[in-house]
Design an enzyme around this catalytic site. Structure first.
Site, short mmCIF file in Angstrom:
data_model
loop_
_atom_site.label_atom_id
_atom_site.label_comp_id
_atom_site.label_asym_id
_atom_site.label_seq_id
_atom_site.Cartn_x
_atom_site.Cartn_y
_atom_site.Cartn_z
N TYR A 156 13.63 31.78 3.35
CA TYR A 156 12.37 32.40 3.71
C TYR A 156 12.37 32.89 5.15
O TYR A 156 12.86 32.19 6.06
CB TYR A 156 11.22 31.39 3.57
CG TYR A 156 10.78 31.13 2.15
CD1 TYR A 156 10.31 32.18 1.35
CD2 TYR A 156 10.81 29.85 1.62
CE1 TYR A 156 9.89 31.93 0.06
CE2 TYR A 156 10.39 29.60 0.32
CZ TYR A 156 9.92 30.65 -0.46
OH TYR A 156 9.50 30.41 -1.73
N LYS A 171 0.84 -1.21 0.00
CA LYS A 171 0.00 0.00 0.00
C LYS A 171 0.87 1.26 0.00
O LYS A 171 2.08 1.18 0.26
CB LYS A 171 -0.91 -0.02 1.24
CG LYS A 171 -0.16 0.02 2.56
CD LYS A 171 -1.09 -0.23 3.75
CE LYS A 171 -0.33 -0.17 5.07
NZ LYS A 171 -1.19 -0.54 6.21
C1 PLP Z 1 -0.44 -1.48 6.93
C2 PLP Z 1 -0.97 -2.79 7.37
C3 PLP Z 1 -0.11 -3.90 7.49
C4 PLP Z 1 1.39 -3.79 7.38
O1 PLP Z 1 1.88 -3.22 8.57
P1 PLP Z 1 3.43 -3.09 8.89
O2 PLP Z 1 3.46 -2.65 10.32
O3 PLP Z 1 3.98 -2.06 7.97
O4 PLP Z 1 4.03 -4.42 8.69
C5 PLP Z 1 -0.69 -5.12 7.78
N1 PLP Z 1 -2.03 -5.24 7.96
C6 PLP Z 1 -2.87 -4.19 7.89
C7 PLP Z 1 -4.32 -4.40 8.12
C8 PLP Z 1 -2.37 -2.93 7.61
O5 PLP Z 1 -3.20 -1.89 7.56
#
Ligand code: PLP
Length: 364
Positions: free
Chosen positions: A255, A28
């Site tokens: 800035y 993701k």
């Molecule tokens: C983002 C997510 C993961 C992965 O989590 P990590 O801590 O990056 O390994 C796994 N399961 C769900 C439901 C998530 O939202």
């Protein structure tokens, strides 16, 4: 991006799992900033056949790139998009019974995994609500091919954190048992993400969902974990020196005249800014970069596309020099963990916010 390190991490994580349990690579948020299509494509070609994304757009991107295997959407998808779920052969998370009813009503055949809320109080059917959980398996158009939950404290090893996690695990196992007692095959059962794997390696399910660890990082650098996995960071973040100039004492830089040197200094401007994901919080001495193997402090306000560093102490800096924001240069190293600590956040946020215009380069 080191594809070698990516493969290494995947193998290292797979090694922690009992036989029969496979990785579901969490890609993701543009693969935590690493580039979703290339990372998933590379993993897929090296044998990974299970992926998780947060939302449908990411899943479609993967299918358009020819990714084979399971793609689980961890979050909510508007039922209006159910036809796309079917068309791209994605597995949708049933985030609640009501959501399942809305999908069922569309009359489209879909694969779903039921999400169980075991105490995080985010998405999912409450674990106590056995009636609702069993009803999730009664739908006609929705084929349940798995179930999962998410641990909210598996990174902590203190007594209260482990007790809470153990309770989440017990709730989850209880639900699995009840489903089986009702004569239902729960399908693919999965619970652990990165820390769940690293701290609770004794768990035995069908899938594990590592994200951050796959990219070779812990969420916080100082974290200790029960399993010693040797993880290698996949990503380095680099930019270029675009100008070097002398600034006299008392002359403002950037800035808001936010930085005014007390003595004459030499500065370099660098081709990266907060729109590229460099946290503005690192302005004004809050962060450092590497140039010619040495640390140089960020001075003044970080701009959208540029920043300035004090290179008075670094010999020979010139136009075109490579500037390392994350990674190794000579004997010096700046980790994503160092930046996360300076910004009071997690490495996940630092890497996933690397901007879209930063060119991703993949090396073996
Ligand atoms: C983002 C997510 C993961 C992965 O989590 P990590 O801590 O990056 O390994 C796994 N399961 C769900 C439901 C998530 O939202």
């Amino acid at each position: 991006m080191s594809l070698d390190h990516l493969r290494h991490n995947a193998a290292e994580l797979q090694r922690l799992l009992p036989s029969g349990c496979r990785l579901m690579a969490v890609v993701k948020a543009n693969a935590y900033g690493h580039g979703i299509t290339e990372i998933a494509g590379h993993l897929n070609r090296s044998g990974m056949d299970s992926f998780a994304v947060a939302e449908i757009g990411e899943g479609i991107l993967l299918r358009e790139q020819g990714i084979q295997g399971e793609i689980l959407i961890l979050g909510y998808t508007d039922p209006e998009r159910a036809a796309d779920l079917a068309k791209y052969h994605m597995t949708q998370t049933m985030v609640s019974l009501e959501y399942g009813q809305a999908l069922e009503a569309l009359g489209i055949d879909l694969e779903v995994h039921v999400k169980i809320d075991t105490g995080m109080n985010r998405l999912g059917v409450p674990h106590q609500d056995t009636g609702s959980i069993l009803r999730c398996y009664d739908f006609v158009n929705l084929r349940v091919t798995g179930m999962f939950s998410h641990l909210s404290m598996s990174d902590g090893l203190g007594p209260e954190e482990t007790e809470f996690t153990r309770r989440q695990i017990a709730h989850f196992d209880g639900v699995v048992a009840q489903i089986k007692e009702a004569g239902i095959d729960p399908g693919l059962v999965h619970l652990q993400s990165s820390y769940g794997m690293l701290n609770y390696p004794e768990l035995r399910y069908d899938r594990a969902r590592p994200g951050i660890a796959l990219y070779g990082l812990l969420s916080q650098e100082g974290d200790t974990v029960r399993c010693q996995a040797e993880l290698r960071p996949v990503l380095a973040l680099k930019a270029t020196v675009t100008q070097v100039k002398e600034v006299q004492a008392g002359q403002p830089v950037g800035y808001g005249r936010r930085f005014v040197p007390e003595s004459d200094i030499r500065i370099a401007t660098v081709s990266i800014g907060y729109a590229d994901g460099v946290p503005r919080m690192l302005s004004d001495g809050g962060g450092q970069v590497l140039i010619r193997g040495q640390r140089a402090s960020i001075i003044g306000s970080i701009c959208m596309d540029q920043l300035t560093v004090d290179v008075t102490g670094v010999d020979g800096v010139m136009l075109g020099d490579t500037v390392t924001l994350i990674g190794q240069d000579g004997d010096e190293q700046i980790t994503a963990g160092e930046i996360a600590a300076r910004c009071h956040t997690v490495t996940n946020e630092i890497v996933s916010r690397i901007g879209s215009r930063v060119q991703r380069i993949y090396v073996e």
